[in-house]
Design a protein around this motif. Structure first.
Motif, PDB file in Angstrom:
ATOM      1  N   GLU A  78       0.851  -1.194   0.000  1.00 46.44           N
ATOM      2  CA  GLU A  78       0.000   0.000   0.000  1.00 46.44           C
ATOM      3  C   GLU A  78       0.883   1.239   0.000  1.00 46.44           C
ATOM      4  N   ILE A  79       0.473   2.219  -0.832  1.00 54.80           N
ATOM      5  CA  ILE A  79       1.269   3.440  -0.870  1.00 54.80           C
ATOM      6  C   ILE A  79       0.589   4.483   0.011  1.00 54.80           C
ATOM      7  N   LEU A  83      -2.813   6.557   0.100  1.00 50.99           N
ATOM      8  CA  LEU A  83      -2.766   7.464  -1.057  1.00 50.99           C
ATOM      9  C   LEU A  83      -4.117   7.555  -1.760  1.00 50.99           C
ATOM     10  N   SER A  84      -4.768   6.381  -1.964  1.00 51.72           N
ATOM     11  CA  SER A  84      -6.026   6.386  -2.706  1.00 51.72           C
ATOM     12  C   SER A  84      -7.100   7.166  -1.937  1.00 51.72           C
ATOM     13  N   VAL A  85      -7.107   7.031  -0.608  1.00 50.97           N
ATOM     14  CA  VAL A  85      -8.097   7.747   0.208  1.00 50.97           C
ATOM     15  C   VAL A  85      -7.844   9.242   0.155  1.00 50.97           C
ATOM     16  N   LYS A  86      -6.569   9.588   0.320  1.00 50.29           N
ATOM     17  CA  LYS A  86      -6.186  10.993   0.341  1.00 50.29           C
ATOM     18  C   LYS A  86      -6.529  11.661  -0.999  1.00 50.29           C
ATOM     19  N   LEU A  87      -6.203  10.935  -2.082  1.00 54.66           N
ATOM     20  CA  LEU A  87      -6.459  11.484  -3.415  1.00 54.66           C
ATOM     21  C   LEU A  87      -7.935  11.766  -3.590  1.00 54.66           C
TER      22      LEU A  87
END
Lengths: 362, 416
Positions: free
Chosen positions: B5-6, B14-18
């Motif tokens: 996971e990044i 990252l995906s949540v933040k984006l």
């Protein structure tokens, strides 16, 4: 073998005006020989593109006559002239594939299908684009589009091909390799090429002869090295290559040498090209590479200058000095001779022979 | 770092933040378009839904005669309705007359079958003298001989359903017969199909005329120097700045029998004074006026496409030996397809729903379907009929757009 005609294309006293007030081309006389690569070189607005457009038939001369292969062509519409043309922005037909673009001039000539295919293959091979037949122009890079444009102008075997700044939109490296490629195509086909550019490097690399245009007139028509080494007037001297100038008045003149007093009051010995008698105003032209730094031998002109700026250029270093009141005097020092140690503000002894220093028109 | 996971520097996925960052941007954009969105929903989407509903809606009748509707559905339509149905109808009618609501059903039933209005009124007057002990059907028949006609009962059955598509049938000159089959109406009453065909014919014709007239103008606009092309563009757009009504009225001045154009033709001796041309109150007038009014909608998309065609393409073609005509046909014309299709669809869609111009200069021979819709809205007050036709028009336009989008792509439409 047929003898090559020296007046394959002939401009005879051609004038052109767009608005009836100003002449864009003035009394143009120009002979282009068969198989030649002739470049029309000049700054924008000098009349070079207009000259090309008149030859292609898109502009009509206001006065004078143009002959192509012995026939006057003023009244022949462009589509009957049989002259190939490469345009500045390639002018590829965006809705047709590369193959269809190349087939267009052949279909117009009602050439049969097999022959069309054969000729297109041959031409695409020449510009190394085999395999790109079904691409659309938008799918090609700038360099590839350019090759297609060249191929399209050559595919119907015209005797004369006109090129209007065809490399203008390419980046530097690609432009240079295309220059060689065009030169080789020209050499292998033997077709006559009239090439328009404002890039002197391009003109010097590719041409057999160069016609330097300015102000609607041909200033000088000669081969590349002649043009660079022996410019006949100040415009050509300053337009082709780098050039240092002094202005002054002739005080003594003999065959092969003139004594000129510069505006700063110093005396220079120069080669009289466009001056005839003492009292003439003159602009003296001197190429940077003809100036010796710290000369060992005795030269006619020897002065001391002050270094103003040093610019590193990779293969050479450019040194701007103040010499005889000229603050823009440029020297080119090859970086091989790294033993020279310069600093801004240092004095530098310079010298050059009178032969390399050309006294031109003012 | 687990499971590949990044995470961002502050440790969030990252995906949540984006998604979080992007959603903030989206909300901002949404707030900006919200006023327009609301405006469109209130003034456009909502009325269209209303219109669609009204074209099939019969709930008012259904409400008023709800009890009758419940029982009459069980009657198969053969012979006469059973006693129970007639009794329920009697009760509904009595209730309506006591509340003074019977006028509404009288009007509505009259659409279904002529003579129903007076039939209901007469029946209501005699409702009080009814013997409520039995044989309702017989008593109805005695009040008025029309009740002895089975068709009136069938009409009643049809008129009480909550939703129906009869107006759509009527829009194409069809009707549902008493046995339920769909048949064409009598020949002398068939008007709608003629009007639909005429509307399509006029819309296509006007589109073609606009194209023929606009193509050279747009070309000229695209090649002239800016100074002149701006002036010409003003001339093209001038009609936009004049009221539609004023423009249409001025065409009336020009085109009428004693009008300017006829006077001029007579003056030139082209037309004899006694045979002045009929240029108005027929298709000719509709054609001329609509072409003039819709011309800018053809010029603008054509111009915007032609402007992008480099003049060197034509030069290249001629330098390769093509005659100017051949170069035009093979190079220039195909490159203007996007403009031609965009302009054509605009003009066609506008023309197919055009109202004022055909109403004023069209006369009887030049009226179009839009005039018919207005007639039902304003004169007969049969709104469901009008909305049914309007819906058909709307669907037709949507189909045209759909086809255009599939063939050309809607993003090729440009106006400037």
């Amino acid at each position: 073998m047929n003898e090559k005609k020296s007046d394959f294309v002939k401009f005879e006293q051609v004038d052109k005006s767009y608005d009836g007030k100003e002449l864009v081309v003035k009394g143009l006389d120009l002979d282009i020989s068969e198989g030649e690569f002739l470049t029309l070189l000049g700054p924008s607005g000098s009349g070079k593109t207009t000259t090309l457009m008149m030859l292609a038939g898109f502009e009509t001369p206001t006065n004078g006559e143009i002959y192509f292969d012995g026939r006057p062509i003023n009244n022949i519409p462009p589509h009957k002239r049989g002259i190939g043309m490469v345009f500045q922005n390639y002018a590829l037909f965006p809705h047709l594939s590369v193959f269809e673009n190349l087939a267009f001039p052949l279909k117009v000539r009602k050439i049969d299908k097999a022959e069309i295919e054969e000729r297109i293959n041959r031409t695409l091979k020449m510009v190394s684009l085999t395999g790109f037949e079904n691409r659309m122009p938008a799918q090609l890079s700038g360099g590839q589009q350019q090759r297609v444009a060249v191929a399209r102008a050559l595919v119907f075997d015209p005797k004369l091909v006109l090129m209007d700044e065809p490399l203008g939109a390419l980046d530097k490296n690609l432009r240079e390799s295309m220059q060689y490629e065009l030169k080789h195509i020209h050499e292998s086909l033997g077709v006559t090429v009239v090439y328009v550019t404002h890039d002197q490097g391009e003109a010097l690399t590719m041409s057999n002869r160069i016609a330097v245009f300015n102000d609607g007139k041909v200033q000088q028509l000669s081969g590349p090295n002649e043009l660079y080494e022996t410019p006949v007037n100040s415009f050509v001297a300053s337009f082709i290559g780098e050039n240092n100038t002094f202005t002054g008045t002739v005080t003594e003149i003999a065959s092969g040498s003139a004594k000129i007093q510069t505006d700063s009051g110093d005396t220079i010995f120069a080669n009289p090209i466009a001056v005839n008698s003492s009292g003439d105003k003159s602009r003296i032209s001197l190429r940077p590479e003809r100036v010796s730094i710290d000369p060992n031998e005795q030269l006619e002109n020897q002065f001391t200058s002050v270094i103003r700026e040093i610019i590193y250029h990779g293969d050479h270093t450019r040194v701007r000095v103040n010499l005889l009141g000229n603050d823009e005097f440029i020297l080119k020092v090859p970086n091989a001779s790294s033993d020279l140690d310069f600093n801004v503000g240092d004095n530098l002894d310079l010298g050059w022979s009178s032969h390399d220093c050309r006294a031109l028109d003012y | 770092m687990t499971n590949g996971e990044i995470r961002t520097s502050d440790g969030e996925l990252l995906s949540v933040k984006l998604k979080k960052v992007e959603s903030r941007k989206r909300t901002g954009a949404l707030i900006l378009v919200l006023p327009l969105l609301l405006f469109i929903i209130i003034t456009y989407i909502f009325p269209i839904i209303q219109m669609l509903q009204r074209s099939v809606d019969n709930t008012q009748m259904n409400d008023l005669l709800n009890n009758t509707y419940q029982v009459i559905q069980n009657w198969d339509g053969s012979d006469f309705p059973p006693e129970e149905v007639v009794k329920t109808f009697y009760n509904d009618l009595k209730y309506l007359s006591e509340n003074k609501l019977h006028g509404k059903i009288a009007v509505r039933l009259n659409y279904e079958k002529g003579g129903f209005s007076s039939l209901i009124k007469k029946t209501v007057r005699k409702l009080d003298s009814f013997d409520t002990n039995g044989n309702y059907l017989q008593q109805f028949k005695e009040i008025h001989k029309r009740w002895a006609d089975q068709e009136y009962w069938l009409a009643l059955k049809r008129a009480t359903v909550p939703y129906h598509g009869r107006k759509y049938l009527a829009s194409f000159d069809f009707k549902q017969d008493f046995d339920g089959s769909i048949v064409r109406i009598e020949e002398k009453k068939r008007i709608n199909v003629t009007l639909w065909l005429r509307t399509i014919y006029v819309a296509l014709g006007v589109t073609l005329c606009c194209l023929i007239l606009a193509y050279p103008i747009a070309h000229l606009l695209s090649v002239l120097p800016t100074r002149y092309s701006n002036l010409l563009m003003i001339c093209v757009l001038l009609p936009f700045w004049t009221s539609l009504l004023v423009r249409t009225s001025s065409w009336m001045v020009l085109l009428q029998t004693q009008g300017v154009l006829n006077d001029f033709l007579v003056f030139l001796g082209i037309v004899a004074d006694e045979n002045r041309l009929e240029l108005m109150y027929n298709m000719t007038g509709t054609f001329i006026a609509m072409t003039q009014i819709l011309l800018p909608f053809m010029v603008l998309p054509l111009y915007s496409v032609m402007k992008t065609i480099s003049p060197s393409l034509m030069r290249a073609a001629t330098s390769m030996g093509a005659t100017p005509f051949h170069a035009f046909r093979k190079i220039y014309f195909p490159l203007t397809y996007a403009g031609i299709s965009a302009g054509s669809i605009l003009v066609f869609v506008l023309a197919i729903g055009y109202y004022i111009t055909p109403a004023l200069v069209g006369g009887a021979k030049g009226t179009l379907i839009s005039n018919r819709i207005a007639y039902h809205m304003q004169s007969t007050l049969d709104w469901s009929y009008a909305t049914a036709m309007a819906t058909i028009l709307l669907v037709g336009v949507l189909v045209v757009y759909y086809v255009y989008n599939r063939v050309v792509g809607i993003d090729n439409m440009r106006l400037g």
